[in-house]
Design an enzyme around this catalytic site. Structure first.
Site, PDB file in Angstrom:
ATOM      1  N   SER A 119       0.831  -1.191   0.000  1.00 49.66           N
ATOM      2  CA  SER A 119       0.000   0.000   0.000  1.00 49.66           C
ATOM      3  C   SER A 119       0.874   1.254   0.000  1.00 49.66           C
ATOM      4  CB  SER A 119      -0.978  -0.045   1.185  1.00 49.66           C
ATOM      5  OG  SER A 119      -1.981   0.944   1.073  1.00 49.66           O
ATOM      6  N   GLU A 236      -2.088  -2.263  -8.087  1.00 47.76           N
ATOM      7  CA  GLU A 236      -3.349  -2.456  -7.363  1.00 47.76           C
ATOM      8  C   GLU A 236      -3.765  -1.125  -6.773  1.00 47.76           C
ATOM      9  OE1 GLU A 236      -3.739  -2.122  -3.878  1.00 47.76           O
ATOM     10  OE2 GLU A 236      -1.630  -1.797  -3.370  1.00 47.76           O
ATOM     11  N   HIS A 304      -5.574  -4.972  -1.618  1.00 46.74           N
ATOM     12  CA  HIS A 304      -6.219  -4.733  -0.321  1.00 46.74           C
ATOM     13  C   HIS A 304      -7.291  -5.753   0.018  1.00 46.74           C
ATOM     14  CE1 HIS A 304      -4.026  -1.001  -0.745  1.00 46.74           C
ATOM     15  NE2 HIS A 304      -4.335  -0.687   0.498  1.00 46.74           N
TER      16      HIS A 304
END
Length: 333
Positions: A119, A236, A304
């Site tokens: 992330s 992502e 996620h």
């Protein structure tokens, strides 16, 4: 934008090693509002790994984070300490890129070790790649290991990436979850996995660049952006990025001067709340001239949702997307 630098693969983790937990983005204090450390501790003990913590992991300001100075200090201390074999981040957040002007990349290069997170940690991983060539690992945070149920194959993929040199033949998971598991470990419903989405056919190999798309985009125009020539992009994003945001950020990334050298794209699974459907991705990809004739594989187990593949930022992979099947192998990690 960085030129290519020679790749450095860190030593693998072994039983008996010490792993340092640091908080370059959000604080451990936030995570401990839901204490799932029992399962974290059990899993690392089972791997024979000892966890230690950075001095400032519990610092907690208005951004649920520590000061830049202290976050940098903990990262430098982890790389400099010869007793530390690996580093894992507490969790992501929004401000890892604040650290970039202050990082001692020579220190990092001189002390190669496993560094894992995902992330917002994407900013650090790709900057480290750009400056040093060190392979880092996009994979579970320290906090991720607190998921009591439906955790595997996340742990298996982590171990494959950071404890072995063998190629990793990636297979789709049987099921996946997308929930607030950390707040409620009891009420969870796995979703059967329909498999990967073969958006564009082709075969590609390349050096893996990427992670979180929105975070990677923050590096554009800085000295911290890795070269895209020869890159196989792994990308992502989370529920806060809908299809329009994903489209504009991918467009921007693929308009960089060396983006024509991208060999293909592997896309992680988007959270349900993002509304990024297969149809939306198909349209987004169709609008990218830099992707003409290149393979695009989507719905892979990273991002996620859970389970979560650990992949090497700066390592290499092969992707094959055919009419009826697809293959993904991580070859150097």
């Amino acid at each position: 934008m960085s030129a290519h630098v020679e790749t450095i693969v860190p030593p693998k983790l072994r039983p008996g090693d010490t792993v340092r937990v640091i908080a370059p983005a959000r604080s451990r204090t936030m995570i401990m509002e839901h204490d799932n450390t029992r399962w974290i501790d059990e899993r690392f003990a089972a791997m024979g790994l000892t966890l230690t913590f950075g001095e400032h992991v519990d610092e907690d300001d208005q951004f649920r984070s520590g000061s830049i100075e202290h976050r940098v200090a903990d990262l430098h201390a982890a790389f400099a300490d010869p007793s530390v074999a690996g580093i894992i981040t507490v969790i992501g957040g929004f401000n890892s890129n604040e650290l970039l002007p202050y990082l001692d990349f020579d220190l990092v290069a001189a002390n190669p070790k496993v560094f894992c997170g995902y992330s917002d940690i994407t900013a650090l991983q790709n900057a480290i790649l750009a400056h040093t060539g060190l392979v880092t690992y996009s994979g579970p945070h320290w906090s991720s290991w607190g998921m009591r149920d439906h955790f595997e194959p996340t742990g298996d993929w982590f171990r494959a990436a950071v404890t072995s040199d063998a190629p990793i033949v990636v297979e789709p998971s049987q099921a996946w979850t997308d929930d607030m598991w950390f707040a409620d470990q009891d009420t969870r419903t796995p979703v059967p996995n329909e498999g990967w989405w073969r958006l564009r056919p082709g075969t590609a190999s390349g050096r893996i660049v990427g992670g979180n798309l929105g975070t990677l985009s923050l590096l554009q125009g800085t000295a911290h952006m890795p070269a895209l020539d020869g890159a196989l992009l792994f990308l992502e994003d989370d529920f806060e990025s809908d299809a329009a945001h994903v489209a504009r950020q991918l467009t921007s990334l693929l308009q960089l001067p060396d983006a024509d050298g991208v060999t293909g794209i592997v896309l992680g699974r988007f959270q349900s709340a993002s509304g990024v459907t297969r149809g939306a991705l198909d349209e987004i990809v169709a609008r990218q001239p830099a992707l003409a004739g290149k393979p695009v594989l989507a719905g892979v187990d990273f991002g996620h949702t859970s389970p979560q593949l650990t992949f090497p930022v700066g390592g290499t992979a092969d992707v094959v997307v055919g009419a009826d099947e697809a293959g993904l192998t991580i070859t150097r990690h």
